[in-house]
Design a protein around this motif. Structure first.
Motif, short mmCIF file in Angstrom:
data_model
loop_
_atom_site.label_atom_id
_atom_site.label_comp_id
_atom_site.label_asym_id
_atom_site.label_seq_id
_atom_site.Cartn_x
_atom_site.Cartn_y
_atom_site.Cartn_z
N LEU A 1 0.78 -1.14 -0.19
CA LEU A 1 0.06 -0.07 0.15
C LEU A 1 1.04 0.99 -0.03
O LEU A 1 1.79 1.20 0.77
N PRO A 2 0.29 2.29 -0.86
CA PRO A 2 1.17 3.48 -0.49
C PRO A 2 1.29 3.93 0.91
O PRO A 2 0.21 3.66 1.56
N SER B 1 2.25 8.57 -6.00
CA SER B 1 3.48 8.40 -6.67
C SER B 1 4.04 6.99 -6.63
O SER B 1 4.15 6.61 -5.92
N LYS B 2 4.04 6.49 -7.93
CA LYS B 2 4.64 5.05 -7.92
C LYS B 2 6.08 5.16 -7.72
O LYS B 2 6.48 3.93 -7.20
N LEU B 3 6.83 6.15 -8.00
CA LEU B 3 8.31 5.98 -7.69
C LEU B 3 8.37 5.90 -6.05
O LEU B 3 9.12 5.23 -5.77
N HIS B 4 7.53 6.64 -5.54
CA HIS B 4 8.09 6.70 -4.08
C HIS B 4 6.98 5.89 -3.30
O HIS B 4 7.12 5.66 -2.28
N ASN B 5 5.97 5.44 -3.84
CA ASN B 5 4.91 4.33 -3.41
C ASN B 5 4.44 5.12 -2.12
O ASN B 5 3.95 4.67 -1.03
N ARG B 6 3.74 6.49 -2.50
CA ARG B 6 3.33 7.09 -1.49
C ARG B 6 2.05 8.01 -1.93
O ARG B 6 2.25 8.41 -3.10
N TRP B 7 1.23 8.38 -1.20
CA TRP B 7 0.12 9.28 -1.76
C TRP B 7 0.76 10.82 -1.62
O TRP B 7 1.57 11.25 -0.93
#
Length: 309
Positions: free
Chosen positions: A24-25, A107-113
């Motif tokens: 999960l982000p 952000s898929k790069l940072h896996n965060r919302w």
């Protein structure tokens, strides 16, 4: 034995990779507590709920993170989430406020919302002067009489004699009710008052109000209507027809005394949480009645005068 161990290690590596690939982000957020003047509130208790999937993948659950605001009224936290958060903020001497927040991109790069760590302002209302009131939910009271005006005493919490123990007709109802069967009936009432300047007015909560306390702190000086009419009709041919409103509240003034120029010099005020609802032969409402003679509408729920007698 070595082969089994190698297979075990490979399987766990794959599980680790898959878990992280679909992790999960992370959601990061800052809550800023302020009072109604915009002044930061330090030491406020914050409870954040990060929504996550349940372990069985059916439904969702909340993971709670708690803390207190700093000298700038801020508290920050982060946790994995499906992008939905809710938080409540409270402090001694204030009413609790609750807010929801939903992220829409990540952000898929940072896996965060994203946006990362936004600041959400939460307004806390100060408790001003909570006073004891007569607080009553009448449930479904039986209409004592049809077609004849009957008084209801808010302080006694009962119909006026000879139908009950009440003495003052704060509300005066004239009921109508015809009940042919479950889906074929007509009922309603006209509510009037005993004094020329008594009355009632609609009130709706502000949908943007974050606070637990959403009422005005004082009743308005004017704007009261002299009567209220509500009806409910159901029939096989037309279905339900009613002017009962969802979300409506009421403010009222009773026992009004005026001087020779018509100025109000004494009155009692209160509020009704929800509609004054009607069904065949029955009526119900939930009211707060302040007997102290001020326009204060801020009740103390721990001092209900009905239970303190």
């Amino acid at each position: 034995m070595r082969m089994k161990r190698a297979v075990f290690i490979i399987v766990n590596v794959l599980i680790f990779q898959l878990t992280n690939a679909y992790a999960l982000p992370t959601a990061g957020i800052t809550v800023k507590a302020v009072d109604e003047e915009g002044v930061p509130v330090a030491g406020a208790r914050v409870s954040m709920a990060f929504t996550i999937p349940k372990p069985d993948d059916i439904g969702a659950a909340d993971l709670f993170v708690k803390g207190v605001t700093d000298n700038n009224g801020q508290f920050s936290a982060e946790n994995a989430s499906i992008g939905m958060l809710g938080f409540s903020v409270d402090h001694e001497g204030y009413y609790q406020s609750s807010v929801g927040y939903e992220f829409t991109t990540h952000s898929k790069l940072h896996n965060r919302w994203e946006p990362w760590n936004p600041t959400v302002e939460v307004v806390l209302k100060k408790k001003r002067n909570p006073v004891p009131m007569y607080i009553k939910y009448t449930d479904s009271m039986k209409m004592p009489v049809i077609g004849t005006p009957v008084g209801y005493d808010l302080e006694a919490g009962d119909w006026v004699s000879p139908y009950g123990k009440g003495k003052v007709s704060d509300f005066v109802f004239n009921f109508e009710s015809i009940d042919r069967k479950w889906t074929d009936y007509e009922c309603g009432y006209t509510l009037i008052f005993s004094n020329e300047n008594d009355g009632i007015q609609e009130y709706f909560f502000n949908s943007d109000d974050q606070s637990y306390y959403k009422w005005p702190f004082e009743a308005p000086e004017g704007g009261y209507e002299k009567e209220l009419k509500k009806s409910r009709k159901d029939s096989p041919g037309t279905g339900l027809v009613t002017n009962i409103k969802n979300g409506v509240k009421y403010l009222f003034r009773v026992r009004t005394v005026t001087d020779k120029d018509g100025n109000v010099i004494a009155a009692k005020y209160g509020k009704i949480n929800g509609e004054i609802n009607v069904w065949p032969g029955k009526i119900k409402f939930f009211y707060y009645f302040n007997p102290d003679g001020t326009r204060n509408l801020e009740e103390d729920p721990k001092r209900n005068l009905f239970t303190m007698k």
